[in-house]
Design a protein around this motif. Sequence first.
Motif, mmCIF file in Angstrom:
data_model
loop_
_atom_site.group_PDB
_atom_site.id
_atom_site.type_symbol
_atom_site.label_atom_id
_atom_site.label_comp_id
_atom_site.label_asym_id
_atom_site.label_seq_id
_atom_site.Cartn_x
_atom_site.Cartn_y
_atom_site.Cartn_z
ATOM 1 N N HIS A 262 0.911 -1.186 -0.039
ATOM 2 C CA HIS A 262 0.011 0.056 -0.016
ATOM 3 C C HIS A 262 0.750 1.257 0.097
ATOM 4 O O HIS A 262 0.251 2.268 0.021
ATOM 5 N N VAL A 263 2.450 1.057 0.094
ATOM 6 C CA VAL A 263 3.062 2.170 0.049
ATOM 7 C C VAL A 263 4.136 1.854 -1.022
ATOM 8 O O VAL A 263 3.903 0.901 -2.093
ATOM 9 N N HIS A 264 5.280 2.898 -1.190
ATOM 10 C CA HIS A 264 5.881 3.027 -2.187
ATOM 11 C C HIS A 264 7.264 1.499 -2.315
ATOM 12 O O HIS A 264 7.864 1.392 -2.846
ATOM 13 N N ASN A 265 7.363 1.286 -1.125
ATOM 14 C CA ASN A 265 8.377 0.084 -1.017
ATOM 15 C C ASN A 265 7.476 -1.230 -0.623
ATOM 16 O O ASN A 265 6.617 -1.165 -0.319
ATOM 17 N N ALA A 266 8.191 -2.489 -0.941
ATOM 18 C CA ALA A 266 7.722 -3.842 -1.153
ATOM 19 C C ALA A 266 7.998 -4.141 0.607
ATOM 20 O O ALA A 266 7.571 -5.402 0.443
ATOM 21 N N PHE A 267 8.324 -3.775 1.532
ATOM 22 C CA PHE A 267 8.481 -4.337 2.792
ATOM 23 C C PHE A 267 7.502 -3.809 3.697
ATOM 24 O O PHE A 267 7.013 -4.639 4.554
ATOM 25 N N THR A 268 7.247 -2.590 3.897
ATOM 26 C CA THR A 268 6.360 -2.247 4.958
ATOM 27 C C THR A 268 4.840 -2.885 4.828
ATOM 28 O O THR A 268 4.358 -3.025 3.781
ATOM 29 N N ASP A 269 4.593 -3.567 6.117
ATOM 30 C CA ASP A 269 3.460 -4.455 6.271
ATOM 31 C C ASP A 269 3.035 -5.689 5.078
ATOM 32 O O ASP A 269 1.960 -5.771 5.004
ATOM 33 N N THR A 270 4.154 -6.161 4.613
ATOM 34 C CA THR A 270 3.772 -7.087 3.520
ATOM 35 C C THR A 270 4.132 -8.340 3.924
ATOM 36 O O THR A 270 3.864 -9.479 3.235
#
Length: 176
Positions: free
Chosen positions: A83-91
């Motif tokens: 849901h944000v620009h990077n693939a790590f946050t909350d995934t």
Amino acid sequence: MSRTALLSIDVQRSFLARGYAEQPESALFEQRLLALIAACEQRQIPVVDVFHLAEEGPFSLASGLVTRLPFLNHQPALTIYKHVHNAFTDTGLDRWLRERDINQLIITGIRTEQCCETTARVASDLGYKVKFVTEATMTTPLEYGGQTLSVADLRLRTSAVLTDRFADICSVDDCF
């Protein structure tokens, strides 16, 4: 010994609603991405599909466009939604990679200077060795301050800010 994964970021049908098919570099991007995925599959490097989600519009699940672009036919080892620009946050991506002892990432995808670059920076901060395949990323010209930054300008800028800091810049052929 490095264990590697390929992150294919935002290569999704949502971009068809934003003129993807009309972009002059689309065909070359597809060719390079397919070559990169084939090389990874040949080396048994897992491919992770990363899709961007929004509440509404072409990036919403309701749009039916949050799926791979039609030219792709690989079987991803993992599919995540961000849901944000990077693939790590909350995934859960970081946990998945660490469980497999993966410590090196190859980054490709759509919007060189946005989600691809941001993911490379976060990955580096998390301790991953990052290979950024600029030629296998895609973007479109960007207007700012009355000027237009071309695709070449944006790729050069991204390569300049990532190299020797967050990622090794490489071509498809030099990636392995």
